[in-house]
Design a protein around this motif. Structure first.
Motif, PDB file in Angstrom:
ATOM      1  N   ASP A  55      51.204  41.040  48.395  1.00  0.00           N
ATOM      2  CA  ASP A  55      50.402  41.837  47.552  1.00  0.00           C
ATOM      3  C   ASP A  55      49.572  41.070  46.652  1.00  0.00           C
ATOM      4  OD1 ASP A  55      49.487  43.694  45.731  1.00  0.00           O
ATOM      5  OD2 ASP A  55      51.177  44.520  45.130  1.00  0.00           O
ATOM      6  N   PRO A  56      48.452  40.826  46.998  1.00  0.00           N
ATOM      7  CA  PRO A  56      47.449  39.727  46.356  1.00  0.00           C
ATOM      8  C   PRO A  56      47.192  40.297  44.787  1.00  0.00           C
ATOM      9  CG  PRO A  56      46.776  40.039  48.557  1.00  0.00           C
ATOM     10  CD  PRO A  56      47.785  41.124  48.231  1.00  0.00           C
ATOM     11  N   VAL A  57      46.883  41.696  44.832  1.00  0.00           N
ATOM     12  CA  VAL A  57      46.660  42.242  43.313  1.00  0.00           C
ATOM     13  C   VAL A  57      47.899  42.012  42.349  1.00  0.00           C
ATOM     14  CG1 VAL A  57      45.821  44.105  42.260  1.00  0.00           C
ATOM     15  CG2 VAL A  57      45.192  43.696  44.733  1.00  0.00           C
ATOM     16  N   ALA A 114      33.958  35.011  35.104  1.00  0.00           N
ATOM     17  CA  ALA A 114      33.500  35.326  33.735  1.00  0.00           C
ATOM     18  C   ALA A 114      33.730  36.745  33.371  1.00  0.00           C
ATOM     19  CB  ALA A 114      31.876  35.375  33.796  1.00  0.00           C
ATOM     20  N   PRO A 115      33.964  37.791  34.428  1.00  0.00           N
ATOM     21  CA  PRO A 115      34.380  39.106  33.766  1.00  0.00           C
ATOM     22  C   PRO A 115      35.812  39.243  33.162  1.00  0.00           C
ATOM     23  CG  PRO A 115      33.198  39.284  35.845  1.00  0.00           C
ATOM     24  CD  PRO A 115      33.728  37.701  35.850  1.00  0.00           C
ATOM     25  N   TYR A 116      36.674  38.227  33.891  1.00  0.00           N
ATOM     26  CA  TYR A 116      38.005  38.429  33.659  1.00  0.00           C
ATOM     27  C   TYR A 116      38.538  37.530  32.501  1.00  0.00           C
ATOM     28  CZ  TYR A 116      36.919  40.379  37.956  1.00  0.00           C
ATOM     29  OH  TYR A 116      35.931  41.162  38.839  1.00  0.00           O
ATOM     30  N   VAL A 133      40.351  39.864  47.115  1.00  0.00           N
ATOM     31  CA  VAL A 133      40.764  41.344  46.821  1.00  0.00           C
ATOM     32  C   VAL A 133      39.412  41.907  46.420  1.00  0.00           C
ATOM     33  CG1 VAL A 133      43.117  40.904  45.842  1.00  0.00           C
ATOM     34  CG2 VAL A 133      41.025  40.984  44.343  1.00  0.00           C
ATOM     35  N   LEU A 134      39.679  43.358  46.598  1.00  0.00           N
ATOM     36  CA  LEU A 134      38.100  44.148  46.465  1.00  0.00           C
ATOM     37  C   LEU A 134      37.779  43.982  44.769  1.00  0.00           C
ATOM     38  CD1 LEU A 134      39.405  47.204  47.925  1.00  0.00           C
ATOM     39  CD2 LEU A 134      37.397  45.537  48.765  1.00  0.00           C
ATOM     40  N   PRO A 135      36.652  44.054  44.289  1.00  0.00           N
ATOM     41  CA  PRO A 135      36.079  43.871  43.230  1.00  0.00           C
ATOM     42  C   PRO A 135      36.860  44.768  42.061  1.00  0.00           C
ATOM     43  CG  PRO A 135      34.189  43.796  44.680  1.00  0.00           C
ATOM     44  CD  PRO A 135      35.366  44.229  45.621  1.00  0.00           C
ATOM     45  N   HIS A 136      36.989  45.912  42.394  1.00  0.00           N
ATOM     46  CA  HIS A 136      37.795  46.792  41.369  1.00  0.00           C
ATOM     47  C   HIS A 136      39.255  46.522  41.262  1.00  0.00           C
ATOM     48  CE1 HIS A 136      38.943  49.042  45.073  1.00  0.00           C
ATOM     49  NE2 HIS A 136      40.039  49.351  44.388  1.00  0.00           N
ATOM     50  N   GLN A 137      39.738  45.465  41.957  1.00  0.00           N
ATOM     51  CA  GLN A 137      41.339  45.275  41.730  1.00  0.00           C
ATOM     52  C   GLN A 137      41.179  43.751  41.077  1.00  0.00           C
ATOM     53  OE1 GLN A 137      41.934  45.180  46.038  1.00  0.00           O
ATOM     54  NE2 GLN A 137      43.391  47.019  45.877  1.00  0.00           N
TER      55      GLN A 137
END
Lengths: 149, 179
Positions: A75-77, B28-30, B58-62
């Motif tokens: 789960d990378p997130v 930068a955003p995080y 991971v996807l940008p929104h994640q």
């Protein structure tokens, strides 16, 4: 022939010295173990972490690093943090349920005492303290991670 | 989502790494400049390039959640270099098991009272239903039946025990530290 290298040194394609810090914890017959840890933490970070702790704690540290690395790969997130939040959620739910059942028990105790009073009106006035058992407190809101609404 | 929107304000990551913070900096955003410790922790445990690789996976929104969970894990590992988050998981599991046992015992006691009430109060069910409605539980007299329903939802992977000195965070206060 270079034989007897630990999984870390094999992966890094280097000689495995006799005092290699990784070799007790990354045997050559389990390359996946080092691969997971290396992918998430990096070889030098793991080496630094191991160096900074007593020798007798290193085996357990590597075990837990491996567990967390595997969770993160799956789960990378959220990695293992999702499990922690689920456990907190379970705790909160169980506490709420417990509080409710205790309140119901108090209610039934009150019913029983009221019935007893009907049959024996001269019961001790201390029976009325059972009403106070209605004063239950729901557990305070637990501090869940940001992603639990 | 915080971002280094000011022209001359590098993000915490670039400040830490002493490099120019480009407009498309992935960190930068995080990692806002006002939270330097967050990146310092993550860098110490995971390293900047590993974090960058993870973010790209991971996807940008994640990504915000990913960074925050990494920061949480890093902080846990710094606090407890041997057990990290696994220590907290172990403590929480024990608490869940203990509490579930208490709930089971309390449910059994509840059933005893329910039976007692049924014997001595012919209209008991009406009172019991009134009580459960009052408490916001619409399941009626079956409230004591499903004592194991919560644990059935527990992650099946959490089937291990680790002794842990990480006993100071039972309330989950560490979650606040990352937010």
């Amino acid at each position: 022939m270079i034989s007897g290298r630990c999984a870390a040194c094999k992966s890094q394609r280097r000689k495995c010295p006799p005092d290699c810090i990784f070799s007790p914890y990354f045997p050559p017959n389990d390359p996946q173990r080092f691969a997971c840890v290396h992918r998430i933490y990096g070889c030098s970070n793991v080496g630094k972490m191991l160096q900074q702790m007593p020798v007798q704690m290193r085996a357990q540290a590597v075990d837990t690093l491996y567990m967390e690395a595997r969770w993160r790969i799956e789960d990378p997130v959220y990695g293992c943090v999702k499990l922690i939040s689920q456990l907190h959620q379970n705790l909160g739910d169980t506490e709420s349920e417990l509080a409710k059942v205790k309140a119901l028990i108090a209610f039934h105790k009150l019913q029983i005492s009221q019935v007893n009073e009907l049959h024996q009106p001269n019961l001790d006035a201390s029976q009325s303290n059972i009403v106070e058992q209605f004063q239950f407190d729901y557990p305070a809101q637990n501090h869940y991670p940001w992603f639990i609404n | 989502m915080a971002s280094s929107s000011s022209y001359n304000s590098p993000c915490a990551a670039c400040k830490f790494l002493r490099r120019k913070c480009m407009p498309d900096c992935i960190f930068a955003p995080y990692f806002p400049p006002e939270e330097p410790q967050k990146f310092a922790n993550v860098h110490k445990i995971f390293g900047a390039s590993n974090v960058s690789k993870l973010l790209n996976e991971v996807l940008p929104h994640q990504r915000e959640d990913a960074v925050n969970s990494l920061a949480y894990e890093a902080e846990a590992r710094i606090k407890d270099p041997v057990y990290g988050c696994v220590g907290a998981i172990s403590v929480l599991q024990r608490q869940v098991i203990r509490l579930q046992k208490e709930l089971d015992a309390t449910n059994a006691e509840m059933i005893r009272y329910t039976n007692t009430c049924t014997e001595i109060i012919p209209t008991h069910h009406h009172h019991h239903d009134a009580a459960t409605r009052m408490l916001g539980n619409n399941e009626g007299p079956d409230v004591g039946g499903s004592s194991s329903s919560l644990l059935a939802q527990s992650p099946s992977s959490a089937a291990f025990y680790y002794p842990s000195p990480w006993n100071n965070d039972l309330s989950g206060d560490a979650f606040h530290h990352i937010h």
